[in-house]
Scaffold this active site. Structure first.
Site, PDB file in Angstrom:
ATOM      1  N   GLU A 196      -2.939   2.387  -2.856  1.00  0.00           N
ATOM      2  CA  GLU A 196      -1.370   2.265  -2.866  1.00  0.00           C
ATOM      3  C   GLU A 196      -0.838   3.410  -1.759  1.00  0.00           C
ATOM      4  OE1 GLU A 196      -0.736   1.817  -7.543  1.00  0.00           O
ATOM      5  OE2 GLU A 196      -1.295   3.643  -6.920  1.00  0.00           O
TER       6      GLU A 196
HETATM    7  C1  TNX Z   1      -2.617   2.140 -10.325  1.00  0.00           C
HETATM    8  S1  TNX Z   1      -5.278   1.679 -10.026  1.00  0.00           S
HETATM    9  C2  TNX Z   1      -2.833   3.134  -9.658  1.00  0.00           C
HETATM   10  C3  TNX Z   1      -2.572   4.678 -10.276  1.00  0.00           C
HETATM   11  C4  TNX Z   1      -1.753   4.448 -11.680  1.00  0.00           C
HETATM   12  C5  TNX Z   1      -2.385   3.462 -12.454  1.00  0.00           C
HETATM   13  C6  TNX Z   1      -1.611   3.074 -13.691  1.00  0.00           C
HETATM   14  C7  TNX Z   1      -5.029   2.665  -8.907  1.00  0.00           C
HETATM   15  C8  TNX Z   1      -6.221   2.824  -7.869  1.00  0.00           C
HETATM   16  N1  TNX Z   1      -3.919   3.274  -8.724  1.00  0.00           N
HETATM   17  O1  TNX Z   1      -2.264   5.502  -9.355  1.00  0.00           O
HETATM   18  O2  TNX Z   1      -2.129   5.763 -12.331  1.00  0.00           O
HETATM   19  O3  TNX Z   1      -2.103   2.282 -11.811  1.00  0.00           O
HETATM   20  O4  TNX Z   1      -2.212   2.339 -14.368  1.00  0.00           O
END
Ligand code: TNX
Length: 555
Positions: free
Chosen positions: A348
């Protein structure tokens, strides 16, 4: 030196009369007679184990009941004796038996429990064999890890009352036969996000205990995120003095000192669990930018962040200082971490795109390799160049991602954590009081009903290193919250990681899982009473005996 104290005029009188030892002996004999007449509180079958063993051969002509005078004898090697002592510590509280540990060159059950390290048998690095006969119990393994897993299986074959923290009256009967067992995948893990909310060392140790029960062997700690930096770094001290003082919702946060982290690592290692530390880069770094604005792209400190959005922060990929920072941080974390892995996140980072992102990742991957560690990262790392041993962690929800499949073709291995099956922060049902639902609701059936070996299109089972269940903690604020989301789904994921596919069967799993409920209740562990599991309604724990005064006073 006198062995018997002779009471002088100033001596404090003994609290009980001289007849007390005889009374205790009498009471014990009476109890043993009584418990010999008792049926086990729940009839156990040799196959009633989670995760399902590879091979179970019950023998109704065999079986054994743990006597009060049983001895645990192990091969005369420190690692085997350590497992023997751990097993004794598991069995002593509920039985009230002394269960002394001894060693022998060729341990034999002889009316007790033998833990045998035997390098000549072919049981693999984590496999074991468990034999229960009228002569007692024998666990055989090539490694201490194998003995440890055999001990976990044995623990589950005793009546549920074995989980009681106090002595209880029970017949400690075991079903006869042989289990031969070894895991399907080498990597079986769970992740705890200690960044969104901070959790005390004791809470983390308790999570380690839950992992150990179900033969998981990796604990991934998500140590840094926008809301807080949780690991001390001597060369960048403000990461914790400034960056650790917040969490989601505005609480005080916290961090692990190096001694705290080392305590977690050692506690886990004693349970054959490797800690995988994650420093999430280049995104999810607001807490670092608050502490060190020079790492921010605009060199301005952002305000501390206590919300739950993602994707807005990043360290400046164009500034050399950023790579000094990363080398220092990863260097210190690597030095504290005996395991082979360093997880660099990579998820992300919406504002670091294309070649800037892959260039950044490739530099960080090299830093990790230069530290002698193996790179792990979320599957967003896929487009970056391959590096020997690199492991990607799949968290997608549709099982199809050509970029990930391509990275695997170029040599990457995969840890599979599908958001819609393995994310333990998803709600079970719309009325689950905490958790997310962006990847859907995950009831126990959904957590169980997939195959890590075939889940990601274009990724063959041989490229799958294993499986991991992540627990993100935006809405999780206490140990009870953690346990509510972990149990009973963690054992489902553990079974996918450990058990051969041939044992996969929802109806059977559901019944075996139900048998765990009374164990958790007896041990005081919170869990979700998922409606699709046939939990027993019988009282979990037989009458307490010989309880100390303070405990009988407790309702
Ligand atoms: C996605 S999955 C994220 C996290 C959040 C999560 C909540 C991933 C690698 N990153 O930053 O906490 O969703 O479900």
């Amino acid at each position: 030196m006198p062995t018997t104290p002779s009471p002088g005029p100033t001596a404090v009188p003994a609290p009980l009369s001289a007849a007390e030892p005889d009374a205790a002996t009498l009471a014990r004999t009476a109890e043993q007679t009584a418990s010999a007449l008792l049926a086990p509180s729940a009839p156990h079958r040799l196959a009633d184990v989670v995760p399902a063993p590879q091979q179970v051969q019950p023998d109704p002509t065999e079986g054994w009941t743990l006597p009060a005078e049983a001895v645990i004898v192990a091969s005369a090697e420190p690692a085997a004796l350590a497992v023997a002592e751990q097993l004794a510590q598991l069995l002593r509280p509920a039985t009230g038996y002394p269960l002394p540990v001894t060693d022998a060159t060729a341990p034999e059950p002889a009316g007790g429990i033998a833990l045998v390290l035997d390098e000549t048998v072919d049981l693999g690095a984590e496999g074991y064999r468990l034999d229960i006969t009228t002569a007692g119990v024998r666990v055989t393994a090539t490694t201490a890890a194998g003995l440890f897993y055999g001990a976990q299986t044995l623990r589950q074959l005793f009546p549920a009352a074995i989980e009681s923290p106090h002595p209880v009256t029970e017949r400690w009967a075991l079903p006869g036969g042989t289990i031969t067992d070894a895991p399907r995948f080498p990597y079986r893990g769970a992740m705890l996000d200690v960044a969104r909310h901070f959790f005390a060392v004791e809470d983390v140790l308790r999570v380690v205990d839950h992992l150990a029960r179900y033969k998981l062997n990796h604990l991934h700690l998500h140590l840094t995120d926008d809301q807080g930096w949780r690991i001390a770094v001597d060369s960048w001290p403000k990461l914790t003095t400034v960056g650790a003082t917040t969490e989601v919702g505005g609480g005080p946060g916290g961090h692990y000192t190096k001694a705290d982290y080392t305590r977690i690592v050692s506690y886990a290692a004693a349970r054959h669990i490797t800690v995988v530390p994650e420093i999430d880069l280049p995104g999810h770094t607001n807490s670092a930018l608050v502490a060190y604005p020079e790492l921010a792209p605009d060199k301005v400190a952002p305000p501390p962040y206590t919300g739950t959005e993602v994707g807005f922060s990043y360290v400046d990929p164009a500034d050399e200082r950023t790579y000094d920072f990363i080398a220092d941080v990863l260097g210190e974390v690597a030095a504290l971490t005996p395991g082979p892995w360093l997880h660099i996140g990579g998820d992300e980072a919406f504002k670091v795109k294309g070649e800037v992102y892959t260039g950044f990742v490739e530099r960080v991957q090299r830093i990790v390799a230069d530290l002698g560690k193996t790179v792990v990262g979320w599957h967003q790392l896929a487009p970056a160049a391959h590096l020997d041993g690199r492991v990607l962690q799949w968290w997608g929800t549709n099982g199809a991602d050509p970029t990930t499949a391509d990275a695997v073709r170029r040599g990457a291995q995969l840890i599979v954590s599908p958001g819609n099956h393995a994310y333990l922060d998803m709600k079970y049902a719309p009325d689950t009081p905490i958790g997310h639902d962006w990847a859907g609701l995950i009831d126990v059936h959904k957590a169980y009903d997939w195959d890590p070996g075939t889940h990601v299109a274009g990724v063959p089972a041989e490229a799958v290193l294993g499986v991991e269940a992540p627990l993100w903690t935006e809405s999780v604020t206490s140990l009870a919250d953690i346990e509510l989301l972990l149990l009973p789904r963690l054992p489902a994921i553990a079974e996918l990681g450990w058990s051969p596919r041939s044992t996969h069967d929802w109806a059977g799993f559901r019944d075996r899982l139900a048998g765990q409920g009374p164990r958790w209740t007896t041990a005081g562990i919170t869990f979700h009473r998922a409606p699709e599991v046939p939990w027993s309604t019988a009282p979990a724990i037989p009458a307490q005996r010989n309880a100390p005064q303070t405990d009988t006073a407790t309702p």
